[in-house]
Design a protein around this motif. Structure first.
Motif, PDB file in Angstrom:
ATOM      1  N   ASP A  93       0.873  -1.158   0.000  1.00  0.00           N
ATOM      2  CA  ASP A  93       0.000   0.000   0.000  1.00  0.00           C
ATOM      3  C   ASP A  93       0.922   1.222   0.000  1.00  0.00           C
ATOM      4  O   ASP A  93       2.122   1.113   0.274  1.00  0.00           O
ATOM      5  CB  ASP A  93      -0.893  -0.026   1.235  1.00  0.00           C
ATOM      6  N   CYS A  94       0.375   2.388  -0.296  1.00  0.00           N
ATOM      7  CA  CYS A  94       1.233   3.577  -0.356  1.00  0.00           C
ATOM      8  C   CYS A  94       1.136   4.415   0.918  1.00  0.00           C
ATOM      9  O   CYS A  94       2.048   4.447   1.729  1.00  0.00           O
ATOM     10  CB  CYS A  94       0.856   4.422  -1.579  1.00  0.00           C
ATOM     11  N   ASP A  95       0.005   5.084   1.091  1.00  0.00           N
ATOM     12  CA  ASP A  95      -0.148   6.006   2.217  1.00  0.00           C
ATOM     13  C   ASP A  95      -0.218   5.255   3.542  1.00  0.00           C
ATOM     14  O   ASP A  95      -1.055   4.376   3.734  1.00  0.00           O
ATOM     15  CB  ASP A  95      -1.414   6.847   2.029  1.00  0.00           C
ATOM     16  N   GLY A  96       0.687   5.609   4.439  1.00  0.00           N
ATOM     17  CA  GLY A  96       0.756   4.938   5.728  1.00  0.00           C
ATOM     18  C   GLY A  96       1.705   3.760   5.734  1.00  0.00           C
ATOM     19  O   GLY A  96       2.095   3.283   6.797  1.00  0.00           O
ATOM     20  N   VAL A  97       2.099   3.264   4.555  1.00  0.00           N
ATOM     21  CA  VAL A  97       3.040   2.146   4.463  1.00  0.00           C
ATOM     22  C   VAL A  97       4.391   2.630   3.939  1.00  0.00           C
ATOM     23  O   VAL A  97       5.412   2.484   4.603  1.00  0.00           O
ATOM     24  CB  VAL A  97       2.481   1.019   3.564  1.00  0.00           C
ATOM     25  N   LEU A  98       4.392   3.195   2.725  1.00  0.00           N
ATOM     26  CA  LEU A  98       5.643   3.752   2.204  1.00  0.00           C
ATOM     27  C   LEU A  98       5.994   5.034   2.959  1.00  0.00           C
ATOM     28  O   LEU A  98       7.154   5.257   3.333  1.00  0.00           O
ATOM     29  CB  LEU A  98       5.516   4.057   0.707  1.00  0.00           C
ATOM     30  N   VAL A  99       5.003   5.869   3.141  1.00  0.00           N
ATOM     31  CA  VAL A  99       5.175   7.160   3.815  1.00  0.00           C
ATOM     32  C   VAL A  99       3.965   7.383   4.721  1.00  0.00           C
ATOM     33  O   VAL A  99       2.840   7.040   4.347  1.00  0.00           O
ATOM     34  CB  VAL A  99       5.259   8.320   2.787  1.00  0.00           C
ATOM     35  N   VAL A 207       3.072  -1.289  -6.091  1.00  0.00           N
ATOM     36  CA  VAL A 207       2.360  -0.474  -5.111  1.00  0.00           C
ATOM     37  C   VAL A 207       0.892  -0.465  -5.514  1.00  0.00           C
ATOM     38  O   VAL A 207       0.555  -0.175  -6.665  1.00  0.00           O
ATOM     39  CB  VAL A 207       2.913   0.962  -5.067  1.00  0.00           C
ATOM     40  N   CYS A 208       0.022  -0.804  -4.567  1.00  0.00           N
ATOM     41  CA  CYS A 208      -1.420  -0.904  -4.824  1.00  0.00           C
ATOM     42  C   CYS A 208      -2.142   0.057  -3.882  1.00  0.00           C
ATOM     43  O   CYS A 208      -2.237  -0.207  -2.682  1.00  0.00           O
ATOM     44  CB  CYS A 208      -1.910  -2.325  -4.606  1.00  0.00           C
ATOM     45  N   SER A 209      -2.664   1.152  -4.432  1.00  0.00           N
ATOM     46  CA  SER A 209      -3.198   2.212  -3.587  1.00  0.00           C
ATOM     47  C   SER A 209      -4.501   2.769  -4.141  1.00  0.00           C
ATOM     48  O   SER A 209      -4.728   2.776  -5.354  1.00  0.00           O
ATOM     49  CB  SER A 209      -2.168   3.344  -3.479  1.00  0.00           C
ATOM     50  N   THR A 210      -5.342   3.251  -3.231  1.00  0.00           N
ATOM     51  CA  THR A 210      -6.564   3.938  -3.660  1.00  0.00           C
ATOM     52  C   THR A 210      -6.289   5.405  -3.967  1.00  0.00           C
ATOM     53  O   THR A 210      -7.166   6.101  -4.478  1.00  0.00           O
ATOM     54  CB  THR A 210      -7.637   3.853  -2.564  1.00  0.00           C
ATOM     55  N   SER A 211      -5.089   5.891  -3.673  1.00  0.00           N
ATOM     56  CA  SER A 211      -4.752   7.288  -3.930  1.00  0.00           C
ATOM     57  C   SER A 211      -4.563   7.538  -5.420  1.00  0.00           C
ATOM     58  O   SER A 211      -4.386   6.612  -6.215  1.00  0.00           O
ATOM     59  CB  SER A 211      -3.467   7.667  -3.186  1.00  0.00           C
ATOM     60  N   ASN A 212      -4.557   8.815  -5.770  1.00  0.00           N
ATOM     61  CA  ASN A 212      -4.364   9.220  -7.152  1.00  0.00           C
ATOM     62  C   ASN A 212      -3.054   8.676  -7.709  1.00  0.00           C
ATOM     63  O   ASN A 212      -2.022   8.691  -7.036  1.00  0.00           O
ATOM     64  CB  ASN A 212      -4.379  10.753  -7.228  1.00  0.00           C
TER      65      ASN A 212
END
Length: 330
Positions: A93-99, A207-212
């Protein structure tokens, strides 16, 4: 006559014994030390020997077992079990995981956008934590306005409101990318290390994210660097119609990468991300973030506060591999 017969018998026995000993010595000299003990022992003097039936050739040696000479233990030859399989893919995941982007990244960018448009809306830390239970920024704003009322400057029709939300989200993403480009939000500990380990072993990374998608690409490019970024596949934003906790994005990743979902390891930080990964049939490790520390991670395969760098490393690629081994054993 008896004495003469005894003498002849003894003489023949002695001659046979000498011949037996010479032959045995000759044979023994060609054998290895552990083979010599297998030769028949010398006969006692005076015992009749049937030379026609006595074989002086060493017995064949069976090597199905080898004896430890120092301890007398019998060791059966055995092959080592194969090592557990590496993950086919490592999915982050991206937000909260990578950063840890949410509180001081996305939330600030949302508020700056609302302020620019003079909407009279501010999301504080606590409120934004509740809104994070909704996957996707556009979905988050829509749900919030549906519940609290749409701003006066918002259009009235549903179709126009979709365009209004999209324009807000586009501006929010632009402001967020400025924060990333300035590297004001650092990578979480251990992220780069784990990605490097995976790439070095030929494990696919995505990376699998719901973000833009632009925001996620900016994080990967600016914070992980271009060399890593070119090897990382990104699945983000509206690439799937249904956001987490729906497993659509993880199903898409597995299909696109050509890997079995059961051989994938996901790193998530939220309950909705965990639900998506498990619904896709994947192993999931949770690294808690600022907003998710108190969420329910009962179904996670492992839970940590972060990935961590040495000397405070929490886990590495070998640990991911061990989780897959347990899965296959069970």
């Amino acid at each position: 006559m008896a004495s003469s017969s005894t003498t002849i018998s003894l003489s023949l026995a002695t001659t046979a014994l000498i011949s037996h000993q010479r032959t045995t010595t000759s044979v023994a000299s060609t054998l290895k030390p552990h083979e010599r003990t297998l030769l028949p022992p010398s006969s006692l003097l005076g015992t009749s020997i049937n030379l026609e039936k006595t074989s002086l050739r060493p017995r064949p040696i069976t090597r199905s077992k080898e004896r430890n000479s120092s301890h007398g233990a019998t060791c059966l030859a055995s092959s080592s079990p194969p090592p557990p399989p590496l993950p086919s893919a490592l999915l982050f995941d991206c937000d909260g995981v990578l950063v840890d982007t949410e509180k001081d990244g996305h939330r600030i960018s949302f508020n700056d956008t609302f302020n620019e448009r003079e909407l009279g809306v501010t999301w504080d830390v606590e409120l934004y934590g509740e809104l994070l239970k909704i996957g996707g920024g556009k979905e988050r704003m829509t749900a919030y306005f549906n519940k609290t009322g749409w701003p006066e400057k918002a259009p009235k029709s549903d179709e126009e409101r979709k365009e209004f939300i999209a324009s807000l989200h586009k501006r929010k993403t632009e402001l967020f990318m400025v924060l990333i480009e300035k590297k004001l939000l650092p990578l979480r500990p251990g992220v780069a290390k784990l990605i490097d380990q995976a790439l070095a072993e030929g494990v696919k990374v995505a990376v699998c994210s719901t973000s833009n998608e632009k925001a996620v690409s900016a994080i990967v490019s600016f914070l992980l660097g271009p060399k890593r970024a070119e090897k990382i596949k990104i699945f983000a934003g509206d690439v799937v119609p249904r956001k987490k906790p729906d497993p659509a994005i993880y199903n898409l990743a597995a299909n696109t990468l050509g890997v079995d979902p059961s051989s994938c390891v996901v790193v998530e930080d939220s309950a909705i991300g965990l639900a998506a990964a498990k619904a896709a049939g994947m192993t999931c490790i949770v690294t808690k973030s600022g907003y998710t520390a108190d969420e329910d991670f009962l179904n996670a395969d492992a839970v940590f506060d972060c990935i961590g760098d040495p000397p405070e490393e929490r886990f590495d690629l070998a640990f991911c591999r061990s989780l897959l081994e347990k899965q296959y054993v069970s």
